[in-house]
Design a protein around this motif. Structure first.
Motif, PDB file in Angstrom:
ATOM      1  N   GLU A  72       0.859  -1.181   0.000  1.00 48.52           N
ATOM      2  CA  GLU A  72       0.000   0.000   0.000  1.00 48.52           C
ATOM      3  C   GLU A  72       0.894   1.230   0.000  1.00 48.52           C
ATOM      4  OE1 GLU A  72      -2.783   1.962   3.307  1.00 48.52           O
ATOM      5  OE2 GLU A  72      -3.650   0.131   2.456  1.00 48.52           O
TER       6      GLU A  72
ATOM      7  N   ARG B  37       1.343   5.675  -1.339  1.00 47.71           N
ATOM      8  CA  ARG B  37       0.608   6.926  -1.512  1.00 47.71           C
ATOM      9  C   ARG B  37       1.084   7.630  -2.778  1.00 47.71           C
ATOM     10  NH1 ARG B  37       4.127   8.274   2.871  1.00 47.71           N
ATOM     11  NH2 ARG B  37       5.705   9.813   2.263  1.00 47.71           N
TER      12      ARG B  37
ATOM     13  N   GLU C  79       1.990  11.018  -4.633  1.00 53.15           N
ATOM     14  CA  GLU C  79       2.429  12.360  -4.261  1.00 53.15           C
ATOM     15  C   GLU C  79       2.543  13.216  -5.511  1.00 53.15           C
ATOM     16  OE1 GLU C  79       5.070  11.288  -0.276  1.00 53.15           O
ATOM     17  OE2 GLU C  79       6.094  11.851  -2.136  1.00 53.15           O
TER      18      GLU C  79
END
Length: 205
Positions: free
Chosen positions: A2, A4, A6
């Motif tokens: 998992e 993120r 950006e």
């Protein structure tokens, strides 16, 4: 894993506007070739009656309408109000009162096949009296997505990759989110005819 996403904006001055962020899994749809699946009967509303048939339900309120034609669900029992008609070869839905549920007014067609592992694009032309949302989905198979319809006739697209089991489903167009008239024409389901025709994406920037 998992992770993120950006988005970094500190390199330079100036305004940047971003919309419609998507992550494609395995393939990049703009590199695919699509053809009309011809799944819809009378997608141009040329032979449908002015007064569309009303949805047929069983004792458990399940939709048991036959396949192969446009029909409507009328939720005016809720206090919502709308007219649904075919006029001059176009579907015209005029919602004058809403009661909190998008499904209070729907136009549907059964008998649509979705095949596992295919890219599709639901396409239609539409215009609204005021800018307003509608929803479109396939039940079962594809959750309804919201599309904002503008005040000039334009072509709208809902692309999706179908990962479920091959299924015969129904298209549902949901109009109960907002008041305003919506006109729809030329409904098509485009399909990538060659499932293996895909560009593998490893890095895009």
């Amino acid at each position: 894993a998992e992770v993120r996403l950006e988005l970094l904006f500190g390199d330079a001055v100036g305004q940047v506007t971003i919309d419609n962020v998507m992550l494609y899994k395995g393939v990049y749809p703009p590199m695919l070739t699509f053809e009309d699946s011809n799944e819809f009967v009378d997608g141009g509303f040329e032979s449908s009656p002015a007064d569309l048939p009303v949805e047929v339900q069983d004792a458990g309120y399940q939709d048991i309408t036959d396949a192969g034609f446009w029909y409507r669900y009328d939720g005016s029992w809720s206090g919502a109000a709308a007219t649904i008609a075919v006029t001059n070869g176009q579907l015209v839905v005029d919602v004058t009162n809403v009661a909190g549920e998008p499904w209070h007014f729907m136009v549907k067609q059964k008998g649509i096949s979705l095949e596992q592992g295919r890219f599709y694009i639901l396409m239609f032309d539409a215009v609204a009296s005021v800018e307003r949302p509608i929803r479109a989905g396939f039940n079962p198979g594809v959750d309804a997505a919201s599309l904002t319809i503008g005040t000039e006739m334009a072509t709208y697209e809902m692309p999706f990759y179908y990962e479920g089991e091959t299924v015969e489903t129904r298209l549902e167009l949901l109009f109960g989110d907002a008041v305003g008239q919506v006109t729809i024409d030329n409904v098509k389901l485009m399909v990538n005819e060659v499932p293996s025709q895909a560009l593998t994406v490893t890095q895009v920037w």
